[in-house]
Write a protein that holds these residues in place. Sequence first.
Motif, PDB file in Angstrom:
ATOM      1  N   ASN A 104       1.090  -0.969  -0.176  1.00 14.26           N
ATOM      2  CA  ASN A 104      -0.116   0.757  -0.384  1.00 14.26           C
ATOM      3  C   ASN A 104       1.200   1.353  -0.145  1.00 14.26           C
ATOM      4  O   ASN A 104       1.852   1.407   1.016  1.00 14.26           O
ATOM      5  N   TYR A 105       0.581   1.798  -1.176  1.00 19.77           N
ATOM      6  CA  TYR A 105       1.856   3.485  -0.598  1.00 19.77           C
ATOM      7  C   TYR A 105       0.023   4.526  -0.823  1.00 19.77           C
ATOM      8  O   TYR A 105      -1.119   4.585  -1.656  1.00 19.77           O
ATOM      9  N   THR A 106       1.130   5.595  -0.978  1.00 19.20           N
ATOM     10  CA  THR A 106       0.502   6.880  -0.823  1.00 19.20           C
ATOM     11  C   THR A 106       1.182   7.998  -1.460  1.00 19.20           C
ATOM     12  O   THR A 106       2.329   8.570  -0.608  1.00 19.20           O
ATOM     13  N   PHE A 107       1.080   8.873  -2.866  1.00 18.88           N
ATOM     14  CA  PHE A 107       2.239   9.574  -3.017  1.00 18.88           C
ATOM     15  C   PHE A 107       1.977  11.384  -3.062  1.00 18.88           C
ATOM     16  O   PHE A 107       0.350  11.578  -3.027  1.00 18.88           O
ATOM     17  N   MET A 108       2.507  11.640  -1.845  1.00 23.78           N
ATOM     18  CA  MET A 108       1.952  13.279  -1.134  1.00 23.78           C
ATOM     19  C   MET A 108       3.170  14.134  -2.238  1.00 23.78           C
ATOM     20  O   MET A 108       4.426  13.770  -1.671  1.00 23.78           O
ATOM     21  N   VAL A 109       2.627  15.406  -2.111  1.00 25.89           N
ATOM     22  CA  VAL A 109       3.264  16.354  -2.799  1.00 25.89           C
ATOM     23  C   VAL A 109       2.916  17.576  -2.394  1.00 25.89           C
ATOM     24  O   VAL A 109       1.435  17.429  -1.411  1.00 25.89           O
ATOM     25  N   ARG A 110       4.134  18.610  -2.172  1.00 24.72           N
ATOM     26  CA  ARG A 110       3.485  19.374  -1.188  1.00 24.72           C
ATOM     27  C   ARG A 110       4.437  20.699  -1.038  1.00 24.72           C
ATOM     28  O   ARG A 110       5.704  20.332  -1.488  1.00 24.72           O
ATOM     29  N   PRO A 111       3.929  22.234  -0.769  1.00 21.29           N
ATOM     30  CA  PRO A 111       4.905  23.273  -0.902  1.00 21.29           C
ATOM     31  C   PRO A 111       5.591  23.576   0.420  1.00 21.29           C
ATOM     32  O   PRO A 111       5.417  22.663   1.329  1.00 21.29           O
ATOM     33  N   GLU A 112       7.107  23.070  -0.294  1.00 23.10           N
ATOM     34  CA  GLU A 112       7.826  22.997   0.593  1.00 23.10           C
ATOM     35  C   GLU A 112       7.725  24.101   2.260  1.00 23.10           C
ATOM     36  O   GLU A 112       7.351  24.697   2.812  1.00 23.10           O
ATOM     37  N   GLY A 113       7.722  22.988   3.707  1.00 22.51           N
ATOM     38  CA  GLY A 113       7.316  23.355   4.499  1.00 22.51           C
ATOM     39  C   GLY A 113       6.204  23.487   5.530  1.00 22.51           C
ATOM     40  O   GLY A 113       5.700  23.995   6.246  1.00 22.51           O
ATOM     41  N   VAL A 114       5.502  23.084   4.574  1.00 19.87           N
ATOM     42  CA  VAL A 114       3.783  23.589   4.603  1.00 19.87           C
ATOM     43  C   VAL A 114       3.053  22.178   5.128  1.00 19.87           C
ATOM     44  O   VAL A 114       3.197  21.386   4.368  1.00 19.87           O
ATOM     45  N   ASP A 115       2.812  22.404   6.505  1.00 24.09           N
ATOM     46  CA  ASP A 115       2.302  21.341   7.312  1.00 24.09           C
ATOM     47  C   ASP A 115       0.310  21.086   6.619  1.00 24.09           C
ATOM     48  O   ASP A 115      -0.394  19.935   7.109  1.00 24.09           O
ATOM     49  N   ASP A 116       0.203  22.240   5.794  1.00 23.02           N
ATOM     50  CA  ASP A 116      -1.441  22.322   6.378  1.00 23.02           C
ATOM     51  C   ASP A 116      -1.868  20.993   5.594  1.00 23.02           C
ATOM     52  O   ASP A 116      -1.463  20.980   3.782  1.00 23.02           O
ATOM     53  N   GLU A 117      -2.455  20.479   6.117  1.00 21.97           N
ATOM     54  CA  GLU A 117      -3.585  18.945   4.774  1.00 21.97           C
ATOM     55  C   GLU A 117      -4.014  19.832   3.643  1.00 21.97           C
ATOM     56  O   GLU A 117      -3.566  18.762   2.791  1.00 21.97           O
ATOM     57  N   VAL A 118      -4.205  20.536   3.534  1.00 15.59           N
ATOM     58  CA  VAL A 118      -5.071  20.809   2.492  1.00 15.59           C
ATOM     59  C   VAL A 118      -4.149  21.456   1.419  1.00 15.59           C
ATOM     60  O   VAL A 118      -4.563  21.357   0.200  1.00 15.59           O
ATOM     61  N   LYS A 119      -3.412  21.865   1.909  1.00 18.22           N
ATOM     62  CA  LYS A 119      -1.959  21.593   0.689  1.00 18.22           C
ATOM     63  C   LYS A 119      -1.428  20.784   0.072  1.00 18.22           C
ATOM     64  O   LYS A 119      -0.742  21.231  -0.444  1.00 18.22           O
ATOM     65  N   ILE A 120      -2.082  19.544   0.657  1.00 17.34           N
ATOM     66  CA  ILE A 120      -1.230  18.758  -0.185  1.00 17.34           C
ATOM     67  C   ILE A 120      -2.228  18.056  -0.509  1.00 17.34           C
ATOM     68  O   ILE A 120      -3.299  17.087  -0.592  1.00 17.34           O
ATOM     69  N   ALA A 121      -1.582  17.007  -1.783  1.00 24.58           N
ATOM     70  CA  ALA A 121      -1.916  16.720  -3.119  1.00 24.58           C
ATOM     71  C   ALA A 121      -1.225  15.127  -3.105  1.00 24.58           C
ATOM     72  O   ALA A 121      -0.331  15.148  -2.398  1.00 24.58           O
ATOM     73  N   GLU A 122      -2.115  14.458  -2.727  1.00 22.47           N
ATOM     74  CA  GLU A 122      -2.043  12.976  -2.743  1.00 22.47           C
ATOM     75  C   GLU A 122      -2.894  11.957  -3.677  1.00 22.47           C
ATOM     76  O   GLU A 122      -3.411  12.124  -3.962  1.00 22.47           O
ATOM     77  N   LEU A 123      -2.736  11.017  -3.830  1.00 27.67           N
ATOM     78  CA  LEU A 123      -2.972   9.675  -5.012  1.00 27.67           C
ATOM     79  C   LEU A 123      -2.567   8.298  -3.985  1.00 27.67           C
ATOM     80  O   LEU A 123      -1.240   7.818  -4.143  1.00 27.67           O
ATOM     81  N   SER A 124      -3.343   7.315  -3.163  1.00 26.42           N
ATOM     82  CA  SER A 124      -3.459   6.393  -2.609  1.00 26.42           C
ATOM     83  C   SER A 124      -3.231   5.033  -3.652  1.00 26.42           C
ATOM     84  O   SER A 124      -3.946   5.567  -5.077  1.00 26.42           O
ATOM     85  N   PHE A 125      -2.663   4.286  -3.702  1.00 27.75           N
ATOM     86  CA  PHE A 125      -2.391   3.323  -4.576  1.00 27.75           C
ATOM     87  C   PHE A 125      -2.283   1.443  -3.945  1.00 27.75           C
ATOM     88  O   PHE A 125      -1.512   1.752  -3.078  1.00 27.75           O
ATOM     89  N   VAL A 126      -2.707   0.473  -4.391  1.00 28.21           N
ATOM     90  CA  VAL A 126      -2.302  -0.690  -4.113  1.00 28.21           C
ATOM     91  C   VAL A 126      -1.606  -0.989  -5.222  1.00 28.21           C
ATOM     92  O   VAL A 126      -2.295  -1.479  -6.155  1.00 28.21           O
ATOM     93  N   ILE A 127      -0.260  -1.917  -5.001  1.00 31.07           N
ATOM     94  CA  ILE A 127       0.254  -2.914  -5.740  1.00 31.07           C
ATOM     95  C   ILE A 127      -0.114  -4.367  -5.564  1.00 31.07           C
ATOM     96  O   ILE A 127       0.291  -4.875  -3.910  1.00 31.07           O
ATOM     97  N   THR A 128      -1.211  -5.347  -6.083  1.00 36.19           N
ATOM     98  CA  THR A 128      -1.383  -6.482  -5.401  1.00 36.19           C
ATOM     99  C   THR A 128      -0.092  -6.955  -5.609  1.00 36.19           C
ATOM    100  O   THR A 128       0.834  -7.126  -6.885  1.00 36.19           O
ATOM    101  N   PRO A 129       0.048  -8.264  -5.094  1.00 39.15           N
ATOM    102  CA  PRO A 129       1.232  -9.349  -5.201  1.00 39.15           C
ATOM    103  C   PRO A 129       0.985 -10.280  -6.049  1.00 39.15           C
ATOM    104  O   PRO A 129      -0.357 -10.105  -6.742  1.00 39.15           O
ATOM    105  N   PRO A 130       1.780 -11.103  -6.622  1.00 41.13           N
ATOM    106  CA  PRO A 130       1.422 -12.182  -8.087  1.00 41.13           C
ATOM    107  C   PRO A 130       0.963 -13.705  -6.780  1.00 41.13           C
ATOM    108  O   PRO A 130       0.455 -13.113  -5.457  1.00 41.13           O
ATOM    109  N   PHE A 131      -0.230 -14.212  -7.490  1.00 41.41           N
ATOM    110  CA  PHE A 131      -1.033 -15.178  -6.926  1.00 41.41           C
ATOM    111  C   PHE A 131      -0.008 -16.109  -5.874  1.00 41.41           C
ATOM    112  O   PHE A 131      -0.315 -16.686  -5.528  1.00 41.41           O
TER     113      PHE A 131
END
Length: 199
Positions: A104-131
Motif C-alpha cells: 500500500n502506497y500514498t504519493f504526497m506532494v506539497r509546497p516546501e515547509g507546509v504542514d497544512d493538509e489542504v495544501k498536500i496533494a495525494e494519491l493512494s494506490f495498492v500494488i497487489t502481489p502475484p498470485f
Amino acid sequence: MFYTNSDILIFDPLAFDTIKAQPNIRITNLRIFEKELAIDSFFENKHTLNLNYRQNYISFDFTPMAYLPLFAQRYEYKLTGINQDWRQVDNNFSITYTKLEPGNYTFMVRPEGVDDEVKIAELSFVITPPFWRSWWFITILSILAATSATIITRNRLNTIRRQSDMKRKILETEMAALRAQMNPHFIFNCLTAIDHLIQ
C-alpha cells in the motif's frame, strides 16, 4: 500617492512585507511504464488505485495551482512505504519510482515547509502481489507439500513392509524346501546304516 476629492492617500509598497502565497498543488498525471493512466475519477471519489505486480514503474506529474513564478516556490514529495522524509523536487515537476514491491502506497506532494493538509496533494494506490505470493496460494502449496510428504512416507513404509514380508516368505519357503529334501527314504537309509554298524 493617490488623490481623491477630499483626501490624499499615500501608499508606500516598501513599507509592506511581501506576503508569500502558499499555492495549492495538484497531481495531474500518472504514468505506468510511460503509459498515461486517467486518474481524475480517483481524485474525485478518493478511491484507491489498484495495480498489479507488473505495474511497478510509476511516474507522477504535478503542477502548482497558482500564478507565481515557478522558481518562487519550492516543493517536496514523499511516497509512504518508500520515503521516510520529505524530499525536495527539482523544477521538472515529475517523480518516477521503479521496481516498487507489492504493498500500500500514498504519493504526497506539497509546497516546501507546509504542514497544512489542504495544501498536500495525494494519491493512494495498492500494488497487489502475484498470485504465487498470496496467502491462499502459499497455504494451498503448504497443504499439498504436507500431503505429498505424508503419501510418499506411507508408500515407502508400505514398500519396506512388503519387501520384509517377501523376504520372510522366501526364508520360510527355503526352510520348507530343506525339510522336504530330507525325505523319509533318506532317513530310513541312514538309520539302517547306523543299525548295521551297531551290530
